[in-house]
Design a protein around this motif. Structure first.
Motif, mmCIF file in Angstrom:
data_model
loop_
_atom_site.group_PDB
_atom_site.id
_atom_site.type_symbol
_atom_site.label_atom_id
_atom_site.label_comp_id
_atom_site.label_asym_id
_atom_site.label_seq_id
_atom_site.Cartn_x
_atom_site.Cartn_y
_atom_site.Cartn_z
ATOM 1 N N GLY A 79 -5.572 63.247 -57.336
ATOM 2 C CA GLY A 79 -6.479 62.206 -56.855
ATOM 3 C C GLY A 79 -5.932 60.827 -57.144
ATOM 4 N N VAL A 80 -5.382 60.663 -58.335
ATOM 5 C CA VAL A 80 -4.803 59.371 -58.709
ATOM 6 C C VAL A 80 -3.672 59.009 -57.740
ATOM 7 C CG1 VAL A 80 -3.497 58.150 -60.492
ATOM 8 C CG2 VAL A 80 -5.418 59.613 -61.142
ATOM 9 N N ASN A 122 -3.208 59.965 -54.720
ATOM 10 C CA ASN A 122 -3.749 59.592 -53.408
ATOM 11 C C ASN A 122 -4.301 58.171 -53.414
ATOM 12 O OD1 ASN A 122 -3.143 62.075 -52.396
ATOM 13 N ND2 ASN A 122 -5.188 62.916 -52.697
ATOM 14 N N VAL A 123 -5.017 57.856 -54.476
ATOM 15 C CA VAL A 123 -5.603 56.518 -54.569
ATOM 16 C C VAL A 123 -4.488 55.472 -54.558
ATOM 17 C CG1 VAL A 123 -6.835 54.942 -56.110
ATOM 18 C CG2 VAL A 123 -7.695 57.259 -55.741
ATOM 19 N N ARG A 148 -2.899 55.093 -51.106
ATOM 20 C CA ARG A 148 -3.766 54.332 -50.203
ATOM 21 C C ARG A 148 -3.761 52.852 -50.536
ATOM 22 N NH1 ARG A 148 -7.347 58.595 -50.433
ATOM 23 N NH2 ARG A 148 -8.574 57.573 -52.041
#
Lengths: 180, 158, 280, 788
Positions: A127-128, A130-131, A134
């Protein structure tokens, strides 16, 4: 932690290259980095405040741009140190020209994490990543949007190419060469 | 930053100053020398530090001492009353529910709270109730037996 | 296992709490999301404002068409609430599955929501329940639809200086059915996949559906295309199979050493299917 | 005369634990005590360029800070206690393991500086101000990869990272020839993954140098205080042993991980001498994950050959064993003498060769963890034989019965001599499996399995094992490389009033020695249990001890106690004879009194003990007092054995595996306290099953332990298990006075392969013919196995 992504920008490959070589832009798009201080050619000291989810910490580090092949590719090497662990990052950046004046930016790299974040963060690392991915693209997109006018003429591109790094205030930190 | 707190622990009132960051588990162990509350991890997982706040089980490592201000705290040292072992304590001994004893206080504190809401649990319910308590010695087998026995004793006593 | 130093302020009312918020200040609710990060020093706020003693935040109120759960209500108090059990049984069911006894006794729904862990149970359940979030800040009160609340990875609609004061859960009509199922990571016991389903039946077919997924993506999300595909269908093994195909569409499916992206995607399908079959 | 032996006497030690009165090291507070925090390397492999402690030194409450440079060169580090030589005779590579790193860090968690402050919080805060500048290097974490050319080197003087290579058994060519002519060969590549022991009490140590007496005291969470004292005094700090007291107070579980002498113990003692204050260090769980010696970590290829009848004809086992970055106290013994020597198992295999390469990697040290080597050996054998049964379409139990060594009691029949250097004491293997099959209801289960439909797969797995316990015989272990004798000592001190204090070198940290030993003493002496006190864990009160490990306490420590009791009773008889005016030959001793045979003339134990201390009327020439010490050094190891059966159910859709039943029939020789033995078995089962299904350390390629907390490393919980079904047979040990064998590790040794075999069985019966599912068998791994 693997960081990987690609995104199309409505600018030419050369334009994108120039943006990415600009420390101000680099500072803007590198997640968490609030400013980059130039400490040598393509070498910077970074100060950052990372807040991702429940984690909040100050990192200090170094960033350098190496293996430059204008305007097609370069590698960013980064070292970010903090109380809760460190990140050693190496990212290959590739810029391809697409039809219709579009530059496709692809990056592929990894961040070697250590300390508490490496030991306890596994559950959320994807998740990190991906963040972060982005954030890079949206910040770059935003910057391009904001600066559309200023780089529209070939002339301005040329003028930006000749920008030299400012005079160094501090002597170069010899340790910078040890990154990655 | 120092904070004034006043807590009742095992029926006795304590007033003192604690740093904001002092965990309740450290306050009990270091300030009050109630070392029966053990610390087995740093991720609020193992449950060795379980105590009761106003009658409810809580991991004392996941609470600040200052938050306990005005509360009634019960630790394993307060489980026995007037020198009589609590049925949970008796049962752990009778059913060999402990080996090294390190997780035992937390186990018993969790189990006594659990039996308040579920006085007649099935084996599976007991196993699930121990989700927040680790034991490395017993394989939980006799801990389950102990809690079953305690449930029986406590329901008979009512 | 000692946090960095901070100041501690105890609020006795929501207004007081809000007045204490500011730069480098964090809210301490039940503490079960926050304190573990402080102990590992992953987070080091300058000041904590303790709202756990504000009685008004702990109330669970039975209204005519809804139930209002105070942001400070503990998971245990939700699990034990009779009105919720009758009118929103998925809430009590899910509350019993959060953490362990000790965590449920002190962890709060507001704290969990504000933390917005990508694998927490409440977000999926609240999405499926069509909840509303009541938020209070310096500018007053506002209400946010749950669909607008979970914004992303540990990210919510909560602005700096705001507190979740309550969650409003609509009472379920007799033609609504719901269930929450999860597949746990065995160490942390967080959801690898959690699936909350609420459906409304009419004339033997699904009239509407809300499906909340947690653990799968960077934040809880509604599996809208599954919802859509179900509407107008009778719940059969075949219709369910057909409907769940794209349950992870739009989600950045997470991956870790325990469950790869591929496996997690597979589990998402299995669990949404299981949940729906339980409502057949 | 067994009032206590064989009875489930409730534990005498329990009261202090259930009332919160136990005293673990971290519970001890001394006047003026300060606290240490150890700053550790966040990197697996790096050069330390500089360490700047200036800011930290002036931080609030800081008393002292030491780095590697502050520790005298003469203090080389903690030693290894077991020497294994290379095949060519060269001595193993034994690089120093410094108390604090001077130049190079070799695993995440290597100590870089110790910060001592008035409070724990201040020590921790100050540690954040220490600035260490590192140069990073590549790391290697896999034991096999480490031995490949070009792998990053852990120590410059250990080429290819090889600590030693070693082999045992029949010549390789003979084994190869037997395999070549076998009717069937089963081959398996597998990993016996790295385990983290996770005793619930994190390690803790208090060092105190007392200037007034010029004496050092170390309180530490140890399984063997005397050994720690010996190693620390003689090999690390060079302290006079008589000026050093080591206390292992209540210890919250060990499972091997608290056998070893750790750097933190020596550090707090050395630092205390520098600042003349008591210093406490207690590790956080995160630190425990990084620095408690880990277990297992073998990468193995093995081949087992069978003749057409299903008789095993040969076994070749090749293993790479991970030592971690340094050799821990007993590390070299684990993959060799505790693993290779057990590869006979309980089978008549005529040709066996085992080849072990032990390598250094940039990981935490690996050493004994519950079972130490024997679980790895059992896993190897039992996976192979179960897999062979599947491949040859034979019943796995039949295949075992066919290959069992015939029964031998070690008295009428000789002990069984293996191909791999041991002689088993006594064994009767078929009955344990027979009993287990009865308990399972084997035929009915196979029927149920055959008829299964739906979304679950049922499987049954077996494991039969023999292990070596009572790690002691000094001549044997000395020949095998131990640098110390491994006997045990005991003192039985009869007080004037007839109460008995027993001092044993076998430390208890959950095993219940205070009860079991007291049962032995009370029965042997014919006195009430309440009159016996067992004292252990303090080098100032117990004369000597070698500690608790290898399921040896009762077989070795208990036997030492029996020897002392015999001496007490022998002298007591002389006093009694004097009081009764009879000859010692005419006396009988029973129920606490000496009786003149055939008369009602008797004298009680209390009268005799009082006479011994108030010798007004006393045998001429006899010394007063009634107090004897003994050292017991057994003739052989003991060899418990057993049969374990697991039944699992796999969810076809998710791969989630549920352990439905677990049956264990163990033979641990005579049993003193069945309740305690069962408890030991239960605990061992949980750890063994935990390895199969839930646990395992994961290092990434940079050497980070990425599941270094309970949020990612899965500790087994109560709801991961069913109730265990345990039973036993009894085949006494022929060579110790109690006939006991040892029960501490059995559960952990037998259970792991049984569970894996059950999953493989379920998969095969479900049509998925996979050879292996990597441990821990997570749902994803099982699911993936079903996709092929």
């Amino acid at each position: 932690m693997v960081v990987k992504g690609n995104h199309d920008f409505k600018v030419s490959r050369e334009q994108l290259w120039i943006y990415l070589m600009d420390p101000i832009v680099l500072a803007k798009i590198t997640p968490g980095v609030s400013r980059l201080e130039i400490i040598g050619e393509d070498k910077f000291k970074s100060v950052s405040e990372i807040k991702i989810g429940p984690v909040k910490a100050s990192f200090t580090g170094k960033l350098k741009v190496v293996d430059k092949d204008q305007p097609a590719s370069f590698v960013i090497k980064m070292e970010q140190l903090s109380r809760i662990g460190n990140a050693h990052v190496s990212v290959q950046m590739n810029i391809e020209e697409k039809e219709g004046g579009i530059a496709a930016l692809a990056f592929d790299g990894k961040a070697d994490l250590s300390g508490v974040i490496a030991r306890t963060g596994q559950r959320v690392l994807s998740g990190v990543a991906n963040v972060i991915t982005r954030e890079v693209f949206s910040a770059l997109e935003k910057h391009i949007e904001e600066n559309k006018q200023t780089v529209e003429s070939e002339e301005s591109i040329q003028s930006m190419k000749t920008i030299k790094p400012p005079e160094l205030e501090d002597p170069i930190d010899p340790a910078i060469n040890s990154i990655g | 930053m120092a904070n004034k707190i006043s807590v009742t622990v095992n029926g006795k009132q304590y007033t003192g100053e604690v740093e904001s960051r002092t965990l309740l588990s450290d306050y009990l162990r270091e300030d009050l020398s109630l070392t029966g509350t053990h610390i087995g991890c740093d991720t609020s997982s193992c449950g060795a530090c379980t105590i009761h706040i106003d009658g409810k089980a809580v991991k004392s490592c996941t609470m600040l001492a200052v938050q306990a201000d005005g509360c009634e705290v019960t630790t394993v040292e307060g489980l026995a009353t007037n020198g009589n072992l609590h049925p949970m304590q008796e049962s752990f001994k009778e059913e060999h529910g402990l080996q090294c004893g390190f997780c035992t206080p937390g186990m018993m504190m969790t189990a006594t709270d659990f039996l308040k809401t579920n006085p007649n649990p099935s084996e599976q319910e007991i196993r699930e109730a121990l989700e927040g308590n680790f034991c490395r010695c017993t394989g939980y087998h006799n801990i389950v037996r102990s809690i079953q026995l305690a449930a029986k004793k406590m329901s008979e006593a009512v | 296992m000692i946090p960095n130093s901070f100041d501690y302020k105890k609020a006795t009312s929501v207004d007081e709490a809000i007045s204490l918020l500011g730069d480098d200040v964090q809210i301490l609710g039940g503490g079960h999301s926050l304190i573990p990060t402080l102990k590992l020093r992953l987070n080091a706020p300058g000041t904590l404002v303790d709202i756990s003693k504000i009685e008004s935040l702990k109330v669970i109120r039975d209204n005519e068409n809804s139930i209002t759960i105070g942001g400070g209500a503990t998971h245990a108090s939700i699990a034990a609430d009779a009105a919720l059990s009758e009118h929103a049984p998925m809430m009590t069911q899910a509350a019993k599955e959060i953490g362990d006894i000790q965590v449920r006794n002190f962890g709060t729904i507001g704290g969990s929501m504000a933390h917005a862990d990508p694998a927490a149970d409440w977000p999926a359940v609240l999405l499926a329940c069509d909840a509303n979030v009541v938020i209070q800040g310096k500018g007053g009160k506002r209400e946010v639809d749950i669909d607008q609340f979970f914004k992303g990875f540990y990210e919510t609609a909560l602005a700096d200086g705001e507190i979740i004061t309550a969650v409003r859960i609509p009472k379920m009509a007799s033609n609504r059915h719901s269930v929450y199922v999860k597949f746990k990571q065995p160490a942390s016991r967080f959801a690898i996949v959690g699936c909350a389903v609420g459906i409304e039946m009419e004339g033997g077919v699904v009239k509407s559906a809300r499906i909340g997924m947690t653990g799968v993506g960077e934040s809880a999300y509604r599996a809208m295309n599954v919802e859509k595909a179900l509407v107008g269908q009778a719940l059969t093994a075949e219709s369910i199979e057909a409907a769940v195909k794209n349950v992870t569409e739009g989600a950045e499916v997470m991956s870790d050493h325990y469950a790869s992206q591929k496996y997690r995607t597979h589990l998402a399908h299995v669990y949404v299917k299981r949940a729906l079959k339980m409502l057949m | 005369m067994t009032k206590y032996i064989g009875k489930s006497v409730k534990r005498v030690e329990d009261k202090r634990f259930i009332t919160g009165q136990g005293k673990y090291t971290d519970d001890i507070k001394m006047p003026g005590m300060v606290y240490a925090y150890i700053l550790r390397s966040p990197y697996a492999h790096a050069t330390v360029n500089s360490i700047n402690i200036d800011a930290a030194k002036s931080a609030e409450g800081v008393v002292a800070i030491y780095t590697g440079a502050d520790i005298p060169e003469a203090i080389a580090g903690v030693p290894c206690g077991w020497q294994v030589n290379f095949k060519n005779g060269d001595i193993m590579k034994e690089p120093p393991h410094p108390l604090l790193v001077r130049k190079k860090v070799r695993h995440v968690g290597d100590g870089v500086a110790i910060i001592i402050a008035d409070t724990r919080a201040n020590a921790k805060d100050a540690s954040e101000l220490v600035d260490v500048d590192y140069d990073l290097h590549d790391a290697v974490t896999d034991p096999k990869a480490a031995a490949q050319p070009g792998a990053p080197l852990v120590h410059a003087d250990a080429p290819n990272n090889i600590a030693f290579d070693w082999q045992l058994g029949n010549p390789k060519e003979e084994v190869a020839a037997a395999l070549a002519s076998a009717a069937h060969v089963t081959e398996l590549d597998f990993v016996n993954q790295r385990m983290i022991p996770n005793a619930m009490e994190p390690r803790s140590a208090i060092g105190h140098y007392d200037t007034a007496y010029d004496k050092y005291t170390l309180y530490t969470s140890t399984q063997n205080p005397h050994l720690t004292r010996l190693l620390m005094c003689a090999f690390v700090l060079g302290l006079p042993e008589h000026k050093v007291r080591v206390v292992g107070p209540d210890v919250g579980g060990g499972f091997g991980s608290k056998i070893f002498h750790y750097i933190e113990e020596a550090l707090v003692v050395w630092c205390s001498k520098q600042i003349e204050l008591p210093i406490k260090w207690t590790c956080d769980r995160s630190e425990a994950f990084l620095t408690d010696a880990h277990g297992r970590d073998h990468v193995t290829n093995a081949k087992m050959g069978f003749d057409a009848d299903g008789k095993i004809v040969a076994l070749q086992a090749n293993t790479f064993a991970n030592m971690g970055a340094y050799l821990s106290t007993f590390a070299p013994a684990v993959p060799t003498y505790l693993h290779g020597t057990l590869l006979q198992g309980l089978y008549t295999t005529p040709k066996i060769n085992v080849d072990v390469t032990a390598t250094f990697t940039h990981t935490n040290a690996v050493d004994a963890y519950r079972g130490a080597g024997r679980p790895e050996a059992t896993f190897l054998l039992e996976r192979l034989i179960d897999l062979a049964a599947l491949e040859m379409e034979m019943d796995p139990t039949e295949l075992r019965f066919k290959n069992f060594i015939p029964a031998f009691d070690g008295v009428e029949q000789e002990g069984y001599v293996t191909q791999v250097a041991l002689q088993y004491d006594s064994g009767n293997y078929a009955p344990v499996l027979t009993r287990a099959l009865e308990m399972v209801g084997y035929e009915a289960f196979r029927e149920e399995q055959k008829n299964q439909k739906g979304d679950k797969l049922l499987g049954i797995g077996f494991s039969t094992y023999v292990e070596a316990c009572g790690i002691a015989p000094s001549a044997v272990v000395g020949a095998l490389g131990a640098r110390a004798g491994l006997f045990e000592s005991a003192q039985v001190r009869v007080q004037p009033t007839g109460k008995v204090s027993v001092y044993t070198g076998s430390h208890s940290h959950g095993q219940g020695h205070e009860t079991t030993f007291a049962q032995v003493v009370a029965d042997r002496m014919g006195i009430p249990l309440e009159d016996v006190e067992i004292i252990h864990g303090d080098s100032d009160s117990v004369a000597f001890g070698m500690g608790t490990y290898g399921s040896r306490s009762l077989a070795v420590g208990g036997s030492a106690i029996v020897k002392s009791i015999d001496k007490v009773l022998e002298k007591g008889a002389k006093i009694a004879a004097h009081l009764l005016e009879a000859s010692t030959d005419d006396l009988d001793y029973a129920e606490g009194k000496w009786t003149v045979k055939g008369t009602d003339k008797s004298v009680g134990f209390g009268d005799v003990s009082l006479t011994a201390y108030v010798p007004h009327n006393y045998p001429e020439g006899l010394e007063p007092g009634l107090d004897f010490s003994s050292f017991y050094d057994p003739a052989n190891f003991t060899y418990p054995f057993g049969a374990h059966v697991a039944i699992v159910e796999i969810d076809k859709e998710t791969g989630f595996t549920k352990l439905k039943r677990f049956i264990a029939v163990d033979d641990v020789g005579n049993v003193i306290n069945p309740m305690i033995v069962d408890g030991q078995i239960h605990g061992g089962l949980a750890q063994g099953i935990g390895q199969a299904m839930l646990e395992g350390a994961i290092y990434d390629e940079t050497g980070q332990l990425i599941n270094g907390s309970y949020m990612d490393y899965c500790m087994p919980r109560a709801d991961d298990f069913p109730s265990f079904e345990v039973d036993r047979t009894v085949t006494p040990c022929p060579h110790n006075p109690l006939g006991v064998k040892g029960a501490g590790e059995a559960g952990c040794i037998g259970s792991t392969p049984a569970v894996v075999n059950a999953v493989i069985d379920a998969l095969w019966k479900g049509g998925h013919k996979v050879k292996d599912v990597k441990m821990p068998m997570t749902p994803e791994r099982v699911w993936t196995a079903m996709q092929g």
